[in-house]
Design a protein around this motif. Structure first.
Motif, mmCIF file in Angstrom:
data_model
loop_
_atom_site.group_PDB
_atom_site.id
_atom_site.type_symbol
_atom_site.label_atom_id
_atom_site.label_comp_id
_atom_site.label_asym_id
_atom_site.label_seq_id
_atom_site.Cartn_x
_atom_site.Cartn_y
_atom_site.Cartn_z
ATOM 1 N N CYS A 124 0.822 -1.212 0.000
ATOM 2 C CA CYS A 124 0.000 0.000 0.000
ATOM 3 C C CYS A 124 0.856 1.263 0.000
ATOM 4 O O CYS A 124 1.946 1.288 0.571
ATOM 5 C CB CYS A 124 -0.882 0.021 1.237
ATOM 6 S SG CYS A 124 -1.904 -1.444 1.409
ATOM 7 N N PRO B 60 -1.254 0.669 6.567
ATOM 8 C CA PRO B 60 -1.645 0.689 7.982
ATOM 9 C C PRO B 60 -0.723 -0.155 8.860
ATOM 10 O O PRO B 60 -0.541 0.150 10.038
ATOM 11 C CB PRO B 60 -3.062 0.121 7.988
ATOM 12 C CG PRO B 60 -3.260 -0.522 6.676
ATOM 13 C CD PRO B 60 -2.280 0.055 5.717
ATOM 14 N N CYS C 221 -3.582 -4.934 9.073
ATOM 15 C CA CYS C 221 -3.673 -5.209 7.632
ATOM 16 C C CYS C 221 -5.091 -5.654 7.269
ATOM 17 O O CYS C 221 -5.574 -6.660 7.775
ATOM 18 C CB CYS C 221 -2.679 -6.288 7.223
ATOM 19 S SG CYS C 221 -2.838 -6.728 5.479
ATOM 20 N N THR D 111 -6.035 2.761 1.722
ATOM 21 C CA THR D 111 -4.675 2.267 1.909
ATOM 22 C C THR D 111 -3.834 2.437 0.645
ATOM 23 O O THR D 111 -2.616 2.399 0.711
ATOM 24 C CB THR D 111 -4.677 0.777 2.278
ATOM 25 O OG1 THR D 111 -5.374 0.064 1.255
ATOM 26 C CG2 THR D 111 -5.367 0.542 3.602
#
Lengths: 130, 264
Positions: B129, B133, B169, B256
């Motif tokens: 991404c 995150p 994730c 993301t």
């Protein structure tokens, strides 16, 4: 100071116990381990750094290599002589020093260090090939 | 005899003076045993390595016909990276795997989806991404985003196994080593390290292969289904494919910014 005798006796016992390992082992120092160079290492003649430096600082070097490879993606090490090395414990160091038991472990055991490199890095890439 | 206040202060002062006097000695000792690598040494990259500003993967779903094709990619990846095969589901380790449409794109399924999409398996992996995150969740910075090309990578040395990244994730791309993986690796690739018990692992877009000029293992084994390249370069194959075809990303609403695209 009514308990002078007890206090002094206690102090003496304490000192004897604290220093016990020193005088008990006096004169009985374990001989420095003899390490065996593998045939590849002998043939190569020189390590990444001069012998004295690599002996005392290989852990710092590996630490720097780890960060440079993993974080910065720079994988080639050019030493002072201008020779290039792949910065890899498994593929460069342990490829040459393929005798972990007689090379790495002897000193590590003597110095009572237990590096966890080998939990992941595969030692001795060639010997296990069969 | 009780010591007077005056005597006490004298002794305290003298001890402090001795202590301060030791500071330069300690400093000198610390400086003499200095560590560090040779200043003359340099580091660089392999000249044949592949570089990009934004690595991305395009999956051409139209070319997927059978589960065997996905199996080949999984096999290639897991062999190269010493990924263990643990049959117990809760211990499973996976870098790339096949999943159905309704799992890969959970917000999109409906009853009248095309037959093809309904039947095939989609290859899924870490999405690398743009706004990862997992990187924000990692308390030790073991997971990080490489600035040069946007790859989301792991420094296994620093992973403490807290599994915050797995919770963070949204794609389930990360696996935790509940057991020592070594006994479960059928054929060990000596060129790549294994992992140890207690660390998380995931797809690394074959950063170690890119560094020596090779494409990711799954791409090589994919028979043209996967295309890998630089999205920062408008003339690259991936940019062209995305320009000419309609594509999906997984869970785009989460923000993301996945780098894996699916042409359906």
């Amino acid at each position: 100071m009514n308990d002078k005798g007890k206090i002094v006796a206690g102090l003496v016992i304490f000192l004897v116990m604290v220093t016990f390992p020193f005088w008990y082992n006096l004169g009985k120092a374990a001989p420095a381990p003899e390490i065996v160079l593998s045939a590849q290492a002998k043939a190569a003649g020189a390590c990444v750094l001069p012998k004295a430096e690599i002996k005392t600082e290989h852990m710092q070097l590996l630490d720097v290599w780890r960060d440079t490879v993993v974080r910065e993606g720079q994988r080639v090490y050019v030493n002072a002589e201008g020779k290039k090395f792949d910065m890899s414990l498994s593929n460069t160091c342990l490829d040459c020093h393929s005798n972990r038991k007689e090379f790495c472990d002897r000193c590590h055991t003597y110095a009572s260090v237990d590096p966890y490199c080998y939990d992941c890095h595969i030692e001795d890439p060639k010997e296990n090939d069969q | 005899m009780k010591p007077s206040r005056r005597d006490f202060l004298k002794i305290a002062g003298a001890s402090a003076a001795v202590g301060l006097g030791a500071v330069p000695v300690m400093e000198a000792l610390a400086a003499s045993g200095g560590h560090g690598t040779s200043p003359k040494a340099q580091v660089e990259k392999w000249p044949e390595g592949l570089t990009a500003t934004h690595w991305a993967m395009v999956v051409d779903v139209r070319k997927i016909e059978s589960a065997e094709q996905i199996e080949a990619m999984v096999e290639a990846c897991h062999t190269v990276h010493n990924v263990p095969l643990l049959n117990e589901k809760r211990h499973e380790i996976k870098w790339i795997w096949g999943t159905h449409y309704h799992n890969a794109f959970p917000s999109q399924p409906h009853e009248h989806i095309s037959e093809h999409l309904h039947h095939i398996l989609f290859p899924v992996m870490c999405n690398h991404c743009q706004n990862p995150p997992c990187v924000r969740a990692c308390p030790t910075k073991a997971t990080f985003q490489r600035e040069s090309d946007g790859l989301v990578l792991m420094d296994f040395h620093r992973c403490i196994g807290c599994r915050f990244c797995m919770a963070a994730c949204p794609y389930g791309s990360r696996s935790f080593n509940f057991r020592d993986p070594r006994p479960f690796i059928a054929e060990t690739n000596k060129k790549f390290p294994t992992r140890m018990k207690g660390v998380v692992e995931k797809c690394n877009f074959c950063a170690e292969r890119l560094a020596v000029g090779q494409l990711p293992a799954c791409v090589e084994a994919s028979d043209g289904i996967l295309t890998f390249g630089d999205l920062g370069d408008p003339d690259s194959e991936v940019s062209q494919l995305l320009k000419e075809n309609y594509s999906l990303r997984r869970k785009p609403n989460l923000g993301t910014g996945p780098s894996v695209y699916y042409i359906v």
